[in-house]
Design an enzyme around this catalytic site. Structure first.
Site, PDB file in Angstrom:
ATOM      1  CB  CYS A 139      -0.959  -0.006   1.187  1.00  0.00           C
ATOM      2  SG  CYS A 139      -0.193  -0.360   2.777  1.00  0.00           S
ATOM      3  CG  HIS A 219      -0.301   3.815   5.682  1.00  0.00           C
ATOM      4  ND1 HIS A 219       0.095   3.161   6.826  1.00  0.00           N
ATOM      5  CD2 HIS A 219      -0.607   2.817   4.797  1.00  0.00           C
ATOM      6  CE1 HIS A 219       0.028   1.851   6.644  1.00  0.00           C
ATOM      7  NE2 HIS A 219      -0.400   1.618   5.423  1.00  0.00           N
TER       8      HIS A 219
END
Lengths: 340, 340
Positions: A139, A219
């Site tokens: 990711c 994130h």
């Protein structure tokens, strides 16, 4: 119609399976599951074929889920397998994919050498065409590569320095931490992300630092990109606005945190609140001569889903990058420009 | 013996007061408090004189705390006041300090123009000698300046790029968030820290980005410093090892997070678990030609305490930087080298 199997049905697997169901040129022949948990039951109710390890048939039947067959049968029935098993398990499964001569898409939790190529659709789709084994990078690396390859349309990217603030756990993971700590991950520089970016863009001067923060939503990345040429902020905004899979967040509407981005996803009725687009805080874009700094958020659970879909088409040699990316974006409702 | 008053007795004020009690050349004449809370009671039991607003005398007496006088009397009785009132309140109090012709030390929550000089002991102590009003920069800026001025002993610092991951609240703050979000602070670049560093080191090319993470223990900084000359990692480790107020954390003992650093402080029986030293993760130090990257942790509650003590001596013109810093470090047990 390509027959696709999804081996592993956790955070990534279930999203890739749902994405496959939306593709005009793919058929989801089934998924594999090792435990008859809530994810298995919901998939079963939706009519998805559940393949399970031979020794687990009884366990599934007791839970009211009738298996469609064994995992080996799932693989045998498919043209290509998306491996979404836990980190490192994909490498073990590779033996079986090879045994049945099936193409496979691996995830970023596997080492780069599991596959013939590490993959980011906006960077190197065409190099991946007809590659039997493709690894979709993780990711964070997917977000870095989308951003870097998009920036490179403005000027050559000479240097990247990035700080990655990672979420501690996915929302469903109740046994992971930290809950009140910042934990460098690792406390050495560079973090593995730089190397992983280099698995796609060789020789790029990139150094990354990473830290885990006690949050589950997304994130965040803090980038400092040095370009070959001096650029204007408007050129950066323009290229970011015109590239699907990256969206801008305007401060105009007061969404200045990952929690508020998630609330937008809920209000927009996005499936599972997913935002597979890299979300760039527009006002964070700061340009000084040939240096561009910016902040963006990364929805770790969903960002790699479109890349998995494209990787299937690349591996099967079905079409070019532009064609595949367009179909994937349209089918999944992936935006460019402003998120709202 | 300088008579010092501490106006405001919260997170910073109470720590500065305790630090003053440990100085051989200072006498704490009292502190001010607006509410008779647990901090006031514990200070009172320790024999510290509590000065309160005229209209609050009764409230304090009802709570069993007999005030020593009014806040104006506290200021009048002192040679110098350390203002540790909430952000922005110090600027209002300046009128009163001026009225009584008292020197004052302000905190980083005030605007730079509140004082004659913004202060970092390792950077510009000597410029602050005999300055009537000195502003000790905030916790994050103090850490940045300590690190930058220490690095500058190796080679001229030409450029600094930093990402600051801020703690959301101090441990005692129960009404602040976020609790599950990363919140850019602000979602624009640069954050105010760069400007604040420039209030001490004019013309330094510094750009900072900041984000709030849901933790209470410490901030963390991720620095990318460009020096004039190529350097060796051992030169960086040497200068960091030899500068008090910065300590190294070796990975040898498995302390790889802010939670574990706090546990070390508790096991070392540090007062209030404080670590006023900048804590550098030794293994994070990464050198590439003339570029140095590193990660460190910042204990927001205590880092500015030694700087406040030095600022008192500078303002009163008592001694040089080296002398003051040495006394402050010895009296407060501030280390150099490895934390353990």
């Amino acid at each position: 119609m390509i027959k696709v199997a999804v081996n592993g049905y956790g955070t990534i697997g279930k999203r890739v399976a749902d994405a496959i169901l939306k593709q005009p040129d793919m058929r989801l022949i089934g998924i594999s599951k090792t435990t008859p948990n809530y994810e298995a039951l919901i998939a079963y109710r939706k009519g998805i074929n559940i393949y399970v390890p031979q020794q687990s048939f009884k366990k599934f039947e007791e839970a009211g889920i009738v298996p469609a067959g064994s995992v080996e049968e799932l693989i045998k029935n498919a043209d290509i397998v998306v491996d979404a098993t836990p980190n490192g398990v994909g490498a073990q499964y590779k033996t079986i994919y090879r045994q049945f001569d099936r193409n496979a898409i691996f995830q970023g939790g596997e080492k780069a050498d599991v596959a013939d190529i590490s993959f980011s659709a906006l960077c190197n789709y065409n190099d991946a065409i007809n590659k039997k084994y493709i690894r979709v990078v993780s990711c964070n690396t997917t977000a870095l590569l989308r951003t870097i390859c998009t920036m490179s349309k403005v000027s050559r990217v000479e240097k990247v320095r990035a700080t990655i603030v990672r979420r501690a756990a996915d929302p469903k993971e109740v046994k992971k931490g930290p809950i009140n700590s910042l934990s460098p991950d690792p406390a050495t520089i560079p973090s593995h992300h730089a190397k992983d970016v280099n698995s796609v863009i060789k020789n790029l001067d990139i150094i990354t630092m990473a830290v885990v923060a006690p949050t589950t939503l997304m994130h965040m990345h803090f980038l400092d990109i040095t370009l070959k040429d001096r650029v204007d902020k408007k050129d950066i905004i323009e290229v970011l606005s015109n590239t699907p899979r990256l969206v801008l967040i305007s401060s105009k509407y007061d969404a200045n945190s990952t929690a508020e981005l998630m609330e937008i996803a809920r209000d927009l009725r996005r499936d599972r609140n997913d935002i597979p687009e890299v979300m760039v805080f527009e006002d964070s874009i700061y340009v000084k001569d040939n240096e561009v700094m910016l902040m963006y958020a990364v929805h770790q659970e969903s960002i790699v889903v479109p890349e998995n879909i494209d990787a299937i088409r690349a591996s099967m040699g079905l079409m070019s990058a532009d064609e595949s990316i367009k179909i994937t974006n349209t089918s999944l409702g992936i935006l460019k420009g402003y998120l709202i």
